[in-house]
Scaffold this motif. Sequence first.
Motif, PDB file in Angstrom:
ATOM      1  N   LEU A 177     -37.375  85.908 -28.942  1.00  0.00           N
ATOM      2  CA  LEU A 177     -36.655  85.650 -27.697  1.00  0.00           C
ATOM      3  C   LEU A 177     -37.150  84.360 -27.047  1.00  0.00           C
ATOM      4  CD1 LEU A 177     -34.652  86.616 -25.489  1.00  0.00           C
ATOM      5  CD2 LEU A 177     -36.580  87.829 -24.429  1.00  0.00           C
ATOM      6  N   VAL A 178     -36.218  83.507 -26.622  1.00  0.00           N
ATOM      7  CA  VAL A 178     -36.546  82.280 -25.889  1.00  0.00           C
ATOM      8  C   VAL A 178     -35.604  82.176 -24.692  1.00  0.00           C
ATOM      9  CG1 VAL A 178     -36.659  79.755 -25.960  1.00  0.00           C
ATOM     10  CG2 VAL A 178     -37.338  81.086 -27.961  1.00  0.00           C
ATOM     11  N   ILE A 179     -36.154  81.866 -23.525  1.00  0.00           N
ATOM     12  CA  ILE A 179     -35.358  81.656 -22.324  1.00  0.00           C
ATOM     13  C   ILE A 179     -35.121  80.155 -22.184  1.00  0.00           C
ATOM     14  CG2 ILE A 179     -35.135  82.097 -19.867  1.00  0.00           C
ATOM     15  CD1 ILE A 179     -35.391  84.604 -21.683  1.00  0.00           C
ATOM     16  N   ASP A 198     -42.314  88.092 -21.016  1.00  0.00           N
ATOM     17  CA  ASP A 198     -43.458  87.405 -21.612  1.00  0.00           C
ATOM     18  C   ASP A 198     -42.993  86.502 -22.751  1.00  0.00           C
ATOM     19  OD1 ASP A 198     -46.130  86.696 -21.835  1.00  0.00           O
ATOM     20  OD2 ASP A 198     -46.610  88.310 -23.229  1.00  0.00           O
ATOM     21  N   ALA A 199     -41.897  85.774 -22.479  1.00  0.00           N
ATOM     22  CA  ALA A 199     -41.254  84.956 -23.505  1.00  0.00           C
ATOM     23  C   ALA A 199     -41.466  83.472 -23.224  1.00  0.00           C
ATOM     24  CB  ALA A 199     -39.762  85.264 -23.551  1.00  0.00           C
ATOM     25  N   PRO A 200     -41.418  82.644 -24.260  1.00  0.00           N
ATOM     26  CA  PRO A 200     -41.506  81.190 -24.056  1.00  0.00           C
ATOM     27  C   PRO A 200     -40.177  80.652 -23.517  1.00  0.00           C
ATOM     28  CG  PRO A 200     -41.147  81.666 -26.360  1.00  0.00           C
ATOM     29  CD  PRO A 200     -41.314  82.997 -25.685  1.00  0.00           C
ATOM     30  N   LYS A 225     -33.930  81.827 -33.216  1.00  0.00           N
ATOM     31  CA  LYS A 225     -34.291  82.605 -32.024  1.00  0.00           C
ATOM     32  C   LYS A 225     -33.042  83.139 -31.317  1.00  0.00           C
ATOM     33  CE  LYS A 225     -38.728  81.485 -32.348  1.00  0.00           C
ATOM     34  NZ  LYS A 225     -39.790  82.473 -32.628  1.00  0.00           N
ATOM     35  N   LYS A 226     -33.275  84.195 -30.545  1.00  0.00           N
ATOM     36  CA  LYS A 226     -32.252  84.729 -29.646  1.00  0.00           C
ATOM     37  C   LYS A 226     -32.467  84.063 -28.290  1.00  0.00           C
ATOM     38  CE  LYS A 226     -32.848  89.018 -28.792  1.00  0.00           C
ATOM     39  NZ  LYS A 226     -32.878  90.468 -29.011  1.00  0.00           N
ATOM     40  N   CYS A 227     -31.485  83.300 -27.816  1.00  0.00           N
ATOM     41  CA  CYS A 227     -31.648  82.494 -26.607  1.00  0.00           C
ATOM     42  C   CYS A 227     -30.857  83.078 -25.432  1.00  0.00           C
ATOM     43  CB  CYS A 227     -31.187  81.057 -26.852  1.00  0.00           C
ATOM     44  SG  CYS A 227     -32.160  80.163 -28.071  1.00  0.00           S
ATOM     45  N   ILE A 228     -31.498  83.096 -24.267  1.00  0.00           N
ATOM     46  CA  ILE A 228     -30.809  83.439 -23.028  1.00  0.00           C
ATOM     47  C   ILE A 228     -30.845  82.200 -22.141  1.00  0.00           C
ATOM     48  CG2 ILE A 228     -30.703  84.930 -21.007  1.00  0.00           C
ATOM     49  CD1 ILE A 228     -32.210  87.062 -22.559  1.00  0.00           C
ATOM     50  N   ILE A 229     -29.679  81.596 -21.921  1.00  0.00           N
ATOM     51  CA  ILE A 229     -29.580  80.435 -21.040  1.00  0.00           C
ATOM     52  C   ILE A 229     -29.474  80.935 -19.605  1.00  0.00           C
ATOM     53  CG2 ILE A 229     -28.208  78.399 -20.446  1.00  0.00           C
ATOM     54  CD1 ILE A 229     -27.182  78.443 -23.355  1.00  0.00           C
ATOM     55  N   VAL A 230     -30.369  80.466 -18.750  1.00  0.00           N
ATOM     56  CA  VAL A 230     -30.465  80.971 -17.383  1.00  0.00           C
ATOM     57  C   VAL A 230     -30.137  79.853 -16.393  1.00  0.00           C
ATOM     58  CG1 VAL A 230     -31.980  82.011 -15.666  1.00  0.00           C
ATOM     59  CG2 VAL A 230     -32.217  82.643 -18.070  1.00  0.00           C
ATOM     60  N   ASP A 231     -29.256  80.147 -15.443  1.00  0.00           N
ATOM     61  CA  ASP A 231     -28.908  79.184 -14.403  1.00  0.00           C
ATOM     62  C   ASP A 231     -28.588  79.945 -13.125  1.00  0.00           C
ATOM     63  OD1 ASP A 231     -28.505  76.701 -13.316  1.00  0.00           O
ATOM     64  OD2 ASP A 231     -26.924  76.098 -14.694  1.00  0.00           O
ATOM     65  N   ASP A 232     -28.577  79.229 -11.996  1.00  0.00           N
ATOM     66  CA  ASP A 232     -28.261  79.912 -10.740  1.00  0.00           C
ATOM     67  C   ASP A 232     -26.758  80.060 -10.551  1.00  0.00           C
ATOM     68  OD1 ASP A 232     -28.146  77.113 -10.359  1.00  0.00           O
ATOM     69  OD2 ASP A 232     -28.154  77.371  -8.190  1.00  0.00           O
TER      70      ASP A 232
END
Length: 328
Positions: A177-179, A198-200, A225-232
């Motif tokens: 997992l990667v954020i 607890d991910a990079p 990797k499994k990526c979660i793109i995070v934005d407001d």
Amino acid sequence: MNKEELLQLLHPMKLIGLSGNPALNEKIASILHKPLIETAVHHFSDGEIQVNIGESVRGCDVFVIQSIQNPVNENFMELEIVLDALHRASAHQINVVTPYLAYSRSDTKTRSREPITAKLVANLLQITGMDHLIALDLHASQIQGFYNIPVDHLHAMPLLTQYFIDNGIATKEDNDLVIVSPDHSGAKLARNFAQYFDAPIAIVDQRGARYDAETHDVIGDVKDKKCIIVDDLIDTGSRISSSTKSVMAAGAKKVYVAATHALLSQNATEVLNELPIEQIIVTDTIKHNHYPDRMVRMSVDLLLARGIDYVYHDRSIHQIYDEQNEIK
């Protein structure tokens, strides 16, 4: 007579829900077991707005719920007029609840002769007589300092995080997992999101004066990797498009998106539908008639209702933060 009964007698709570997001207003009122005051909003042919509050608010603690979404200026002006009406009607305390507060992106001066519109909005709201602001995921936390009144800044990211955990998409045990932050300025938000797993983190090296939908370099390892793109927020979808293309080009195997506010301006729905994204998780702070495929909306009704209840009863809002951090 206990403290609760005395408070209700001296300064009863009253709720007003405006035109920005009626469905969310009703949900919040239902949780609080308080009916929304009947408020007539009339638009004249030339665009002027007339407001009539249907019952007395003298001596009351009034909470006005308004998501300042498209049409932004119309919804903002509606809020301003209601605040003036409440002030003139002798409300005891006027509290504004903004699930989405527009103009928050204009929080600093980056070029000559550029306004700081977030500060202007703060000035206008305070001049009209607002006593307290409850906001959700402002674009920049320092906007709280633009106000000379109490501001309670609530966060929806723990709610979004819980969705990934509840649906088995991501856990602390995931080694793949990667954020991902869609740009350098969002690295802090990505790091805060990543701490729950607890991910990079990785950062899309978005360059240039304006965001585009092109592929860019990625700082960090996202290969396989499994990526979660995070934005407001998601506006036109170009930043999410660029981030998705960039991490996929760098070898990511799956892409998810998490964002609080889904503005979905212009052709954002079409842009997002064309991307190889597994799911897009957002909240219901903004109302639309149509949403992109694979978009899941989480309600912030309970979070905002608790914020209102805590403010009304003079309880520490920090308890909400503590409970949010206890991800199950």
